[in-house]
Design a protein around this motif. Structure first.
Motif, PDB file in Angstrom:
ATOM      1  N   SER A   1      86.118  42.769 -42.145  1.00 51.61           N
ATOM      2  CA  SER A   1      85.057  42.108 -42.903  1.00 51.61           C
ATOM      3  C   SER A   1      85.211  40.609 -42.708  1.00 51.61           C
ATOM      4  CB  SER A   1      85.157  42.482 -44.379  1.00 51.61           C
ATOM      5  OG  SER A   1      84.903  43.862 -44.519  1.00 51.61           O
TER       6      SER A   1
ATOM      7  N   ARG B   1      87.238  45.868 -36.057  1.00 51.03           N
ATOM      8  CA  ARG B   1      86.270  45.623 -37.133  1.00 51.03           C
ATOM      9  C   ARG B   1      87.006  45.154 -38.371  1.00 51.03           C
ATOM     10  NH1 ARG B   1      85.229  46.484 -41.665  1.00 51.03           N
ATOM     11  NH2 ARG B   1      87.002  47.902 -41.731  1.00 51.03           N
TER      12      ARG B   1
ATOM     13  N   THR C   1      93.573  43.264 -43.744  1.00 53.70           N
ATOM     14  CA  THR C   1      93.907  44.177 -44.842  1.00 53.70           C
ATOM     15  C   THR C   1      94.825  45.295 -44.352  1.00 53.70           C
ATOM     16  OG1 THR C   1      91.858  45.345 -44.382  1.00 53.70           O
ATOM     17  CG2 THR C   1      91.800  43.709 -46.146  1.00 53.70           C
TER      18      THR C   1
ATOM     19  N   TYR D   1      78.674  51.532 -57.595  1.00 52.11           N
ATOM     20  CA  TYR D   1      79.467  51.556 -56.362  1.00 52.11           C
ATOM     21  C   TYR D   1      80.950  51.689 -56.708  1.00 52.11           C
ATOM     22  CZ  TYR D   1      81.518  50.318 -51.900  1.00 52.11           C
ATOM     23  OH  TYR D   1      82.262  50.345 -50.759  1.00 52.11           O
ATOM     24  N   TYR D   2      81.351  50.974 -57.754  1.00 53.25           N
ATOM     25  CA  TYR D   2      82.762  50.993 -58.154  1.00 53.25           C
ATOM     26  C   TYR D   2      82.940  51.860 -59.397  1.00 53.25           C
ATOM     27  CZ  TYR D   2      83.094  47.055 -54.951  1.00 53.25           C
ATOM     28  OH  TYR D   2      83.050  46.282 -53.836  1.00 53.25           O
TER      29      TYR D   2
ATOM     30  N   CYS E   1      80.013  41.935 -42.226  1.00 54.56           N
ATOM     31  CA  CYS E   1      80.648  42.179 -43.525  1.00 54.56           C
ATOM     32  C   CYS E   1      79.700  43.048 -44.331  1.00 54.56           C
ATOM     33  CB  CYS E   1      80.924  40.882 -44.283  1.00 54.56           C
ATOM     34  SG  CYS E   1      81.840  41.169 -45.831  1.00 54.56           S
TER      35      CYS E   1
ATOM     36  N   ASN F   1      78.493  35.378 -50.662  1.00 52.68           N
ATOM     37  CA  ASN F   1      77.904  36.665 -50.268  1.00 52.68           C
ATOM     38  C   ASN F   1      76.399  36.522 -50.053  1.00 52.68           C
ATOM     39  OD1 ASN F   1      79.573  39.297 -50.391  1.00 52.68           O
ATOM     40  ND2 ASN F   1      80.354  38.116 -52.139  1.00 52.68           N
TER      41      ASN F   1
ATOM     42  N   ILE G   1      93.536  42.580 -52.333  1.00 55.57           N
ATOM     43  CA  ILE G   1      92.557  41.963 -51.431  1.00 55.57           C
ATOM     44  C   ILE G   1      91.958  40.704 -52.059  1.00 55.57           C
ATOM     45  CG2 ILE G   1      91.215  44.096 -51.811  1.00 55.57           C
ATOM     46  CD1 ILE G   1      89.613  42.156 -49.459  1.00 55.57           C
TER      47      ILE G   1
ATOM     48  N   ALA H   1      78.408  45.076 -51.006  1.00 51.91           N
ATOM     49  CA  ALA H   1      77.896  45.707 -52.230  1.00 51.91           C
ATOM     50  C   ALA H   1      77.403  44.634 -53.202  1.00 51.91           C
ATOM     51  CB  ALA H   1      78.989  46.544 -52.871  1.00 51.91           C
ATOM     52  N   ALA H   2      77.771  43.380 -52.941  1.00 52.60           N
ATOM     53  CA  ALA H   2      77.403  42.291 -53.853  1.00 52.60           C
ATOM     54  C   ALA H   2      75.898  42.215 -54.096  1.00 52.60           C
ATOM     55  CB  ALA H   2      77.912  40.959 -53.291  1.00 52.60           C
TER      56      ALA H   2
ATOM     57  N   PHE I   1      77.280  34.705 -45.969  1.00 52.41           N
ATOM     58  CA  PHE I   1      78.406  33.948 -45.413  1.00 52.41           C
ATOM     59  C   PHE I   1      77.947  33.097 -44.223  1.00 52.41           C
ATOM     60  CE2 PHE I   1      80.319  37.875 -47.242  1.00 52.41           C
ATOM     61  CZ  PHE I   1      81.071  37.293 -48.243  1.00 52.41           C
TER      62      PHE I   1
HETATM   63  C1  LIG Z   1      80.080  49.429 -48.767  1.00 46.59           C
HETATM   64  C2  LIG Z   1      80.983  48.216 -48.806  1.00 46.59           C
HETATM   65  C3  LIG Z   1      80.652  47.154 -49.615  1.00 46.59           C
HETATM   66  C4  LIG Z   1      81.427  45.984 -49.586  1.00 46.59           C
HETATM   67  N1  LIG Z   1      81.029  44.905 -50.319  1.00 46.59           N
HETATM   68  C5  LIG Z   1      81.615  43.703 -50.124  1.00 46.59           C
HETATM   69  C6  LIG Z   1      81.054  42.521 -50.707  1.00 46.59           C
HETATM   70  O1  LIG Z   1      80.059  42.572 -51.429  1.00 46.59           O
HETATM   71  N2  LIG Z   1      81.635  41.333 -50.422  1.00 46.59           N
HETATM   72  C7  LIG Z   1      82.737  41.236 -49.621  1.00 46.59           C
HETATM   73  O2  LIG Z   1      83.212  40.123 -49.397  1.00 46.59           O
HETATM   74  N3  LIG Z   1      83.308  42.348 -49.056  1.00 46.59           N
HETATM   75  C8  LIG Z   1      82.749  43.567 -49.276  1.00 46.59           C
HETATM   76  N4  LIG Z   1      83.267  44.698 -48.672  1.00 46.59           N
HETATM   77  C9  LIG Z   1      84.414  44.571 -47.763  1.00 46.59           C
HETATM   78  C10 LIG Z   1      85.703  45.190 -48.317  1.00 46.59           C
HETATM   79  O3  LIG Z   1      86.316  44.312 -49.196  1.00 46.59           O
HETATM   80  C11 LIG Z   1      86.596  45.478 -47.098  1.00 46.59           C
HETATM   81  O4  LIG Z   1      85.995  46.470 -46.297  1.00 46.59           O
HETATM   82  C12 LIG Z   1      88.008  45.967 -47.461  1.00 46.59           C
HETATM   83  O5  LIG Z   1      88.694  45.001 -48.202  1.00 46.59           O
HETATM   84  C13 LIG Z   1      88.815  46.311 -46.188  1.00 46.59           C
HETATM   85  O6  LIG Z   1      88.872  45.180 -45.340  1.00 46.59           O
HETATM   86  P1  LIG Z   1      88.290  45.172 -43.865  1.00 46.59           P
HETATM   87  O7  LIG Z   1      86.820  45.524 -43.945  1.00 46.59           O
HETATM   88  O8  LIG Z   1      88.484  43.745 -43.386  1.00 46.59           O
HETATM   89  O9  LIG Z   1      89.039  46.173 -43.065  1.00 46.59           O
HETATM   90  C14 LIG Z   1      82.576  45.911 -48.756  1.00 46.59           C
HETATM   91  C15 LIG Z   1      82.927  47.026 -48.010  1.00 46.59           C
HETATM   92  C16 LIG Z   1      82.154  48.165 -48.020  1.00 46.59           C
HETATM   93  C17 LIG Z   1      82.540  49.334 -47.156  1.00 46.59           C
END
Ligand SMILES: Cc1cc2nc3c(=O)[nH]c(=O)nc-3n(C[C@H](O)[C@H](O)[C@H](O)COP(=O)(O)O)c2cc1C
Length: 235
Positions: free
Chosen positions: A20, A18, A222, A92-93, A178, A133, A108, A181-182, A137
């Motif tokens: 994103s 998994r 990542t 969220y942040y 993906c 977003n 990242i 949160a956007a 995508f």
């Molecule tokens: C709840 C949540 C919201 C996220 N929101 C965004 C987002 O809005 N856009 C985006 O490109 N990635 C988003 N991400 C992806 C994170 O950037 C990503 O999970 C993190 O960098 C780790 O990478 P991976 O998911 O590829 O392992 C989100 C992840 C989570 C868990």
């Protein structure tokens, strides 16, 4: 179920693979597949079996229309000098970024922009990439998750387990996701477009589909800290 080395490897592989994904092929996902993923994911645990999740599944015209409306608002925010990140119904942040989170966040961001050839200070391309977003995508399926606003923090914990289940169940079927949160900042547009009731609060969105294997942004892998950095064994 009898646990074998194959089942261990299959579960681990679904979790490990998994990532994103931020560019999808247009290939439609059959409705039955989406329903199967949601059904198995709803086996997630929740306090006193609350099952706090509610999912809006968007495809075709409905998805396009929501994307179009959010992109208009996204561009208007940029013109007004705002990212829109400050208008969510929940944080969220963190409002203050400190070490080690700030370094991880920067890494990242720059790794992704590096793969896309977006230079520091190239605000127009950053805005456009952020805007991707809102078209999910280009994924054929967009998911918008909501929660009843009377539910408390514990239910948000349950919700995260449900979301992870969806992402892992998708991998088990060769699909990618993906979490996003956007969407939080555009809850008003979403509320109007999807006719959310007053009690529903937008948790996040998620793209679902097949990854575009040729897209540079999908080469992003990542890092994670080793177990020794975040676990302390008390013996
Ligand atoms: C709840 C949540 C919201 C996220 N929101 C965004 C987002 O809005 N856009 C985006 O490109 N990635 C988003 N991400 C992806 C994170 O950037 C990503 O999970 C993190 O960098 C780790 O990478 P991976 O998911 O590829 O392992 C989100 C992840 C989570 C868990």
């Amino acid at each position: 179920m009898k646990i074998t080395t194959q089942s261990t490897a299959a579960v681990d592989e679904a979790i490990r693979s998994r990532r994103s994904v931020r560019a999808f092929l247009p290939t439609p996902v059959p409705r039955q597949t989406i329903e199967d993923i949601l059904a198995v994911s709803s086996r997630a645990p929740s306090g006193v079996n609350t099952q706090p999740w509610k999912v809006h599944v968007l495809t075709g015209r409905t998805k396009e229309e929501l994307s179009r409306k959010i992109l208009v608002a996204h561009d208007a925010n940029a013109a007004a000098g705002s990212t829109g990140a400050d208008v969510g119904e929940y944080d969220y942040y963190p409002t203050e970024w400190v070490s080690p989170y700030i370094e991880r966040r920067r890494k990242i961001g720059w790794d992704l922009y590096g793969l896309l050839g977006i230079g520091k200070g190239d605000k127009a391309r950053m805005h456009a990439q952020h805007g991707r977003n809102y078209t999910f995508f280009d994924a054929p399926v967009g998911l918008i998750f909501t929660i009843d606003r009377i539910l408390r923090q514990g239910s948000w914990l349950d919700y995260g387990m449900f979301l992870e289940n969806i992402m892992v169940a998708a991998r088990g079927r060769g699909l990618d996701t993906c979490p996003q949160a956007a969407f939080i900042g555009f809850h008003e547009v979403i509320r109007q477009q999807l006719a959310l009731n007053a009690g529903e609060m937008v948790v996040c969105g998620m793209s679902l589909g097949w990854a575009d294997p040729d897209a540079p942004e999908n080469r992003l892998v990542t890092e994670r800290e080793p177990v020794s950095a975040f676990a302390r064994f008390h013996e």
